[in-house]
Design a protein around this motif. Structure first.
Motif, PDB file in Angstrom:
ATOM      1  N   ALA B   4      52.816  46.035  46.072  1.00  0.00           N
ATOM      2  CA  ALA B   4      53.897  44.649  47.387  1.00  0.00           C
ATOM      3  C   ALA B   4      52.852  44.103  48.114  1.00  0.00           C
ATOM      4  O   ALA B   4      51.724  44.238  47.664  1.00  0.00           O
ATOM      5  N   SER B   5      53.264  44.629  49.537  1.00  0.00           N
ATOM      6  CA  SER B   5      52.787  43.696  50.669  1.00  0.00           C
ATOM      7  C   SER B   5      51.592  44.079  51.069  1.00  0.00           C
ATOM      8  O   SER B   5      51.406  45.335  50.363  1.00  0.00           O
ATOM      9  N   SER B   6      51.186  43.004  51.722  1.00  0.00           N
ATOM     10  CA  SER B   6      49.640  43.500  51.926  1.00  0.00           C
ATOM     11  C   SER B   6      49.996  43.452  53.844  1.00  0.00           C
ATOM     12  O   SER B   6      50.725  42.987  54.398  1.00  0.00           O
ATOM     13  N   LEU B   7      48.835  44.382  54.620  1.00  0.00           N
ATOM     14  CA  LEU B   7      49.356  44.781  55.792  1.00  0.00           C
ATOM     15  C   LEU B   7      48.361  43.073  56.721  1.00  0.00           C
ATOM     16  O   LEU B   7      49.313  42.336  57.520  1.00  0.00           O
ATOM     17  N   ASP B 112      42.890  48.125  50.412  1.00  0.00           N
ATOM     18  CA  ASP B 112      42.985  49.028  49.597  1.00  0.00           C
ATOM     19  C   ASP B 112      44.035  49.395  49.112  1.00  0.00           C
ATOM     20  O   ASP B 112      44.726  49.314  49.257  1.00  0.00           O
ATOM     21  N   HIS B 113      44.188  50.977  48.676  1.00  0.00           N
ATOM     22  CA  HIS B 113      45.362  51.629  47.467  1.00  0.00           C
ATOM     23  C   HIS B 113      46.407  52.464  48.147  1.00  0.00           C
ATOM     24  O   HIS B 113      45.628  53.104  48.537  1.00  0.00           O
ATOM     25  N   ILE B 123      50.886  50.070  46.360  1.00  0.00           N
ATOM     26  CA  ILE B 123      50.569  49.154  47.399  1.00  0.00           C
ATOM     27  C   ILE B 123      49.111  49.313  47.385  1.00  0.00           C
ATOM     28  O   ILE B 123      48.955  49.912  47.409  1.00  0.00           O
ATOM     29  N   GLU B 124      49.095  48.118  47.908  1.00  0.00           N
ATOM     30  CA  GLU B 124      48.065  47.379  48.315  1.00  0.00           C
ATOM     31  C   GLU B 124      48.074  47.097  49.789  1.00  0.00           C
ATOM     32  O   GLU B 124      48.489  46.413  49.991  1.00  0.00           O
ATOM     33  N   PHE B 125      47.150  47.759  50.825  1.00  0.00           N
ATOM     34  CA  PHE B 125      46.172  47.255  51.929  1.00  0.00           C
ATOM     35  C   PHE B 125      45.539  46.683  52.089  1.00  0.00           C
ATOM     36  O   PHE B 125      45.004  46.801  51.919  1.00  0.00           O
ATOM     37  N   GLU B 126      45.234  45.898  53.611  1.00  0.00           N
ATOM     38  CA  GLU B 126      44.202  45.849  54.283  1.00  0.00           C
ATOM     39  C   GLU B 126      44.003  46.403  55.575  1.00  0.00           C
ATOM     40  O   GLU B 126      45.213  46.194  56.127  1.00  0.00           O
TER      41      GLU B 126
END
Lengths: 178, 178
Positions: B4-7, B112-113, B123-126
């Motif tokens: 899903a979404s990225s930060l 990151d996960h 979910i992925e985020f940065e």
DNA sequence: ATCGATGCAAACGATTTGCAAACGT
DNA sequence: ACGTTTGCAAATCGTTTGCATCGAT
């Protein structure tokens, strides 16, 4: 030993006898609670595991345990380590396919890993700031964080060719990747 | 899709045609450079892989590829994904023993996960702040960071029993861990 | 035509399990 | 004595490879 200093030393208190500094006691009470038995091979394996404060592979653990108890088999090591995981004493780290290492998780805070690509040495560190940020990020997605894994791969001073630079792994004389 | 979404959305630029937005072109030139051949099964596998912007298991990839090319075998999927790794297009993630997923690495930044223990959704985020902190931590130990892996395990809203809470995985309808 | 690519099945390494014997409680 | 644990070997899982055939250049 295969690991080195912490950025933020936390467990400066007594290392044994405290409520969370006694993995062996945890182990025994876990066995008792579950109605399991204390065998000599289990003791040999658990002692070998606890003696190593870093990361161990199961083959290493087998030979360590065999120094005390030559009769132990690999299957028993697998079974015992699985018990250690259920007891919350051991934690598995999957660094790659067929490269599973185990580490002591009892009484230790979240910690992150710095891994040298060249020499394979692993340093542990902690950062409360990073923890805060990652909790915040998780919250934004409706998650609460129970565990985490944070591994940084790079090169140590020595491997980068810095004059006078030392690889912490060589300083400690352990775990040099092939 | 499984992610899903990225930060912090970064690649807001053109998604195709740019120097790093054309994995298919990279793939073709890689094959040409190595004197390898473009076969229909490879195309089917690569297309299936690129169509998925998240994480894929090889079994999933096999069935995806088979929708285009029923004759492909699992061995070919393994071989092709290995080529994709060598070409720098795919990256393997080892989430556990026997749980290897692949993701597109081309043109993507560190990310990151967030992994839900209950439903297995990822979910992925940065977070640039986390990146900064980890670089600083590495520097303190004389390391420079080349790659990193950062995975947070926890529970999503739904799994925590929050009224109205939704697991992003269920919303997307994919990859529910047994 | 040449040389790489494929599919199948067998090989492989890591982990698990079935079973009879051995051990701890 | 009872039920658990052990060691061994066989089974299993994911992944790789050998080989004869097929396909792309």
């Amino acid at each position: 030993m295969a690991t080195a200093s912490s950025l933020t030393p936390k467990n400066a208190g007594p290392g044994r006898g405290g409520p969370r500094g006694d993995p062996k006691g945890h182990w025994r009470s876990y066995l008792a609670r579950k109605g399991l038995k204390t065998t000599q091979q289990r003791e040999a394996i658990v002692d070998a595991f606890l003696r190593i404060s870093g990361h161990v592979g199961l083959e290493d653990l087998l030979s360590s345990a065999r120094r005390k108890y030559p009769r132990v088999g690999l299957a028993t090591v697998y079974r015992t380590v699985k018990l250690l995981e259920e007891a919350g004493i051991a934690a598995a780290r999957h660094f790659g396919p067929g490269q599973t290492l185990y580490e002591v998780s009892e009484g230790r805070a979240h910690h992150d890993h710095l891994i040298c690509d060249a020499c394979g040495f692993i340093i542990e560190f902690e950062s409360n700031e990073i923890e805060k940020l990652q909790d915040a990020a998780a919250k934004r997605h409706g998650f609460n964080v129970l565990r985490h894994r944070h591994e940084l791969f790079g090169l140590c001073e020595k491997s980068r060719g810095i004059p006078g630079g030392v690889c912490p792994g060589e300083a400690a004389g352990r775990r040099v990747r092939s």
